[in-house]
Design an enzyme around this catalytic site. Structure first.
Site, PDB file in Angstrom:
ATOM      1  N   LYS A  76      -1.885  15.129   2.195  1.00  0.00           N
ATOM      2  CA  LYS A  76      -1.106  14.086   2.882  1.00  0.00           C
ATOM      3  C   LYS A  76       0.218  14.687   3.343  1.00  0.00           C
ATOM      4  O   LYS A  76       0.811  15.518   2.632  1.00  0.00           O
ATOM      5  CB  LYS A  76      -0.872  12.920   1.901  1.00  0.00           C
ATOM      6  CG  LYS A  76      -0.170  11.708   2.504  1.00  0.00           C
ATOM      7  CD  LYS A  76      -0.127  10.555   1.500  1.00  0.00           C
ATOM      8  CE  LYS A  76       0.594   9.329   2.019  1.00  0.00           C
ATOM      9  NZ  LYS A  76       0.571   8.208   1.056  1.00  0.00           N
ATOM     10  N   SER A 151      -1.307   3.715   2.628  1.00  0.00           N
ATOM     11  CA  SER A 151      -0.703   4.605   3.590  1.00  0.00           C
ATOM     12  C   SER A 151      -1.428   5.934   3.770  1.00  0.00           C
ATOM     13  O   SER A 151      -1.217   6.602   4.775  1.00  0.00           O
ATOM     14  CB  SER A 151       0.751   4.897   3.185  1.00  0.00           C
ATOM     15  OG  SER A 151       0.806   5.575   1.952  1.00  0.00           O
ATOM     16  N   SER A 175      -1.808   3.029  -2.094  1.00  0.00           N
ATOM     17  CA  SER A 175      -2.038   3.894  -0.929  1.00  0.00           C
ATOM     18  C   SER A 175      -3.132   4.931  -1.076  1.00  0.00           C
ATOM     19  O   SER A 175      -3.505   5.556  -0.085  1.00  0.00           O
ATOM     20  CB  SER A 175      -0.752   4.613  -0.554  1.00  0.00           C
ATOM     21  OG  SER A 175       0.036   3.758   0.205  1.00  0.00           O
TER      22      SER A 175
HETATM   23  N1  GLN Z   1       0.719  -0.824   1.023  1.00  0.00           N
HETATM   24  C1  GLN Z   1       1.743  -0.556   0.079  1.00  0.00           C
HETATM   25  C2  GLN Z   1       3.071  -0.512   0.772  1.00  0.00           C
HETATM   26  O1  GLN Z   1       3.099  -0.704   1.928  1.00  0.00           O
HETATM   27  C3  GLN Z   1       1.435   0.687  -0.682  1.00  0.00           C
HETATM   28  C4  GLN Z   1       2.125   1.903  -0.239  1.00  0.00           C
HETATM   29  C5  GLN Z   1       1.871   3.090  -1.104  1.00  0.00           C
HETATM   30  O2  GLN Z   1       1.161   3.026  -2.112  1.00  0.00           O
HETATM   31  N2  GLN Z   1       2.520   4.186  -0.753  1.00  0.00           N
HETATM   32  O3  GLN Z   1       4.072  -0.285   0.177  1.00  0.00           O
END
Ligand code: GLN
Length: 474
Positions: A76, A151, A175
């Site tokens: 990532k 994400s 994410s």
């Molecule tokens: N969807 C969650 C957010 O927008 C999770 C993000 C993550 O785990 N980095 O914060």
């Protein structure tokens, strides 16, 4: 070339001289170039990956190769890799090069993993659809009109589309698990403190963990075994010994698995996802496990608690992107205030700005007690309740996401709706426990979806073992 979906299969083929690391890497590079419409990779390390593959092939001949020989992996774009660009999918880090490698990268390389490129994600890992990336959304390999999730959308799509064997993502509130669910792969979030965060661009430091995307529990267990363990660079990383996860997978223990009634009663839950969970419960019982219905009256509090605490931490963590220390500096920087204001205005995307402002607000004098302090108290309450649940059961089962992947462009302009997407995943991060999404479902709309299991803190070994059992259930 044949597609391999486990390191074991790759290593058998290597031993049989059916393939070499070089030919394997070439075939992944070919697939990456054929699948560019997915927008999963932000950068492919073509020459470098081929050169490392050659080195691993030489080591294999000498019998000196590491445990990850043959593992082609994507990372990532928020994990530092020395000498390589890193952007967290943000314009504010345009042109930034990592000066050191994350601990996880050092550990993967020391076992001869081949890193093939960096993967698209939501800007600074904030989002659920990958549409917050400054470099565009990632398409779902099952249907390119749909998102890959977020994400870590690029990490999930790349594994699902066989552009690499495994990948790394980060999980602050889901994410890893949610995109894994949307793309039909396994996504593992370790216990907080199990894997070093050194070299991970911080979003919310008391929530963030790095974890793997794979096709199976064996590969996840091996990657965890290599990556986990204490690190002098990260004081929140536990000193606890790392079990041999990969050798503890074949237990045939029977467990008590609890499911939270409120998650199945949630009005947002897709009917087929609900039926699938009920079927899984039957299947688990039939395989000898005990299943228990649990009450969790706090489900409505998890999303607000998560968004107050993580935005507070983000507002502090992202203060360093100021046009002076890193990346983008506005051409309109005349003095200190205009350097900060213009560089941040130009460099950050809409969602990141929203969260920085929200976080600054909940931490400000006058609102601190009403929001930040209260959310910290709820965090404690959730922890206590979770611990009391784990006195009755070994794991908590739930859907990973209320539904299958969303259509690209559909929810983008409704942040509140998107925040509610995280209802089942943020719990694990708030209380620091390990959680996994297992790709067990296919919806009648053709899209995959996962089930989530959570375990007590540092029971990663048991969570990986039950994951292996469930992945092998017919
Ligand atoms: N969807 C969650 C957010 O927008 C999770 C993000 C993550 O785990 N980095 O914060």
């Amino acid at each position: 070339m044949k597609i391999y979906r486990s390191l074991k299969a790759v290593q058998i083929a290597l031993r049989a001289n059916d393939i070499t690391c070089l030919s394997l890497t070439q075939s992944y590079l070919k697939r990456i170039s054929e699948q560019q419409q997915l927008n999963a990779f932000l950068e492919v390390y073509e020459e470098e990956a081929l050169a490392s593959a050659q080195v691993v092939d030489d080591k294999l001949k000498l019998g000196t190769a590491g445990r990850l020989a043959g593992m082609v992996i994507g990372i990532k774009d928020n994990i530092c890799y020395k000498g390589h660009n890193l952007s967290a999918a943000s314009k504010i880090l345009d042109g930034f090069t990592s000066m050191f490698s994350a601990t996880v990268i050092e550990r993967l390389l020391s076992e001869d993993a081949i890193i093939i490129g960096r993967l698209n994600c939501d800007e600074f890992a904030m989002g659920s659809t990958n549409e917050n990336s400054a470099y565009g959304a990632v398409s779902n390999p099952f249907n390119t009109k749909y998102v890959a999730g977020g994400s870590s959308g690029g990490s999930a799509a790349a594994v699902a589309a066989d552009l690499c064997l495994a990948s790394l993502g980060s999980d602050t509130g889901g994410s890893i698990r949610q995109p894994a669910s949307f793309c039909g792969v396994m996504g593992y979030k370790p216990s907080y403190g199990r894997v070093s965060r050194w070299g991970l661009i911080a979003y919310a430091s008391s929530f963030d963990q790095i974890g793997p995307f794979t096709h199976n529990a064996e590969d996840a267990a091996l990657l965890m075994e290599v990556m986990a363990g204490s690190d002098e660079h990260d004081s929140t990383c536990s000193e606890k010994a790392v079990p041999k996860y990969s050798q503890k997978l074949t237990n045939d223990k029977t467990y008590t698995i609890g499911y939270i009634k409120e998650t199945l009663e949630s009005p947002a839950l897709d009917y087929e996802v609900k039926i699938h969970i009920l079927d899984k419960i039957k299947q688990l019982k039939a395989s000898g496990h005990n299943v228990l219905a649990l009450d969790f009256p706090y489900l409505d509090y998890v999303v607000p608690t998560y968004y107050i605490l993580t935005t507070a931490e983000a507002s502090s963590n992202l203060a360093r992107y100021d046009g002076v220390h890193f990346g983008h500096r506005s051409a309109d920087a005349k003095d200190i205030p205009s350097t900060y204001a213009n560089s941040r205005t130009e460099g950050f995307g809409e969602e990141v700005k929203r969260r920085i402002m929200l976080g600054t607000f909940v931490l400000s004098a006058g609102y601190y007690d009403a929001y930040y302090n209260k959310a910290q108290k709820i965090r404690r309450l959730l922890l206590n309740k979770t611990q009391s649940i784990f006195e009755k059961c070994d794991f908590i089962l739930s859907p990973t996401s209320p539904h299958t992947a969303l259509e690209i462009g559909k929810t983008y302009h409704d942040p509140t709706q998107l925040y509610l997407e995280d209802i089942f995943t943020v719990h694990a991060n708030i209380v620091g426990i390990p959680a996994v999404s297992l790709p067990t479902g296919i919806h009648s709309n053709g899209m995959p979806f996962g089930i989530q299991l959570m375990a007590p803190a540092f029971k990663d070994d048991e969570l990986l073992a039950i994951s292996n059992q469930i992945m092998n259930m017919k």
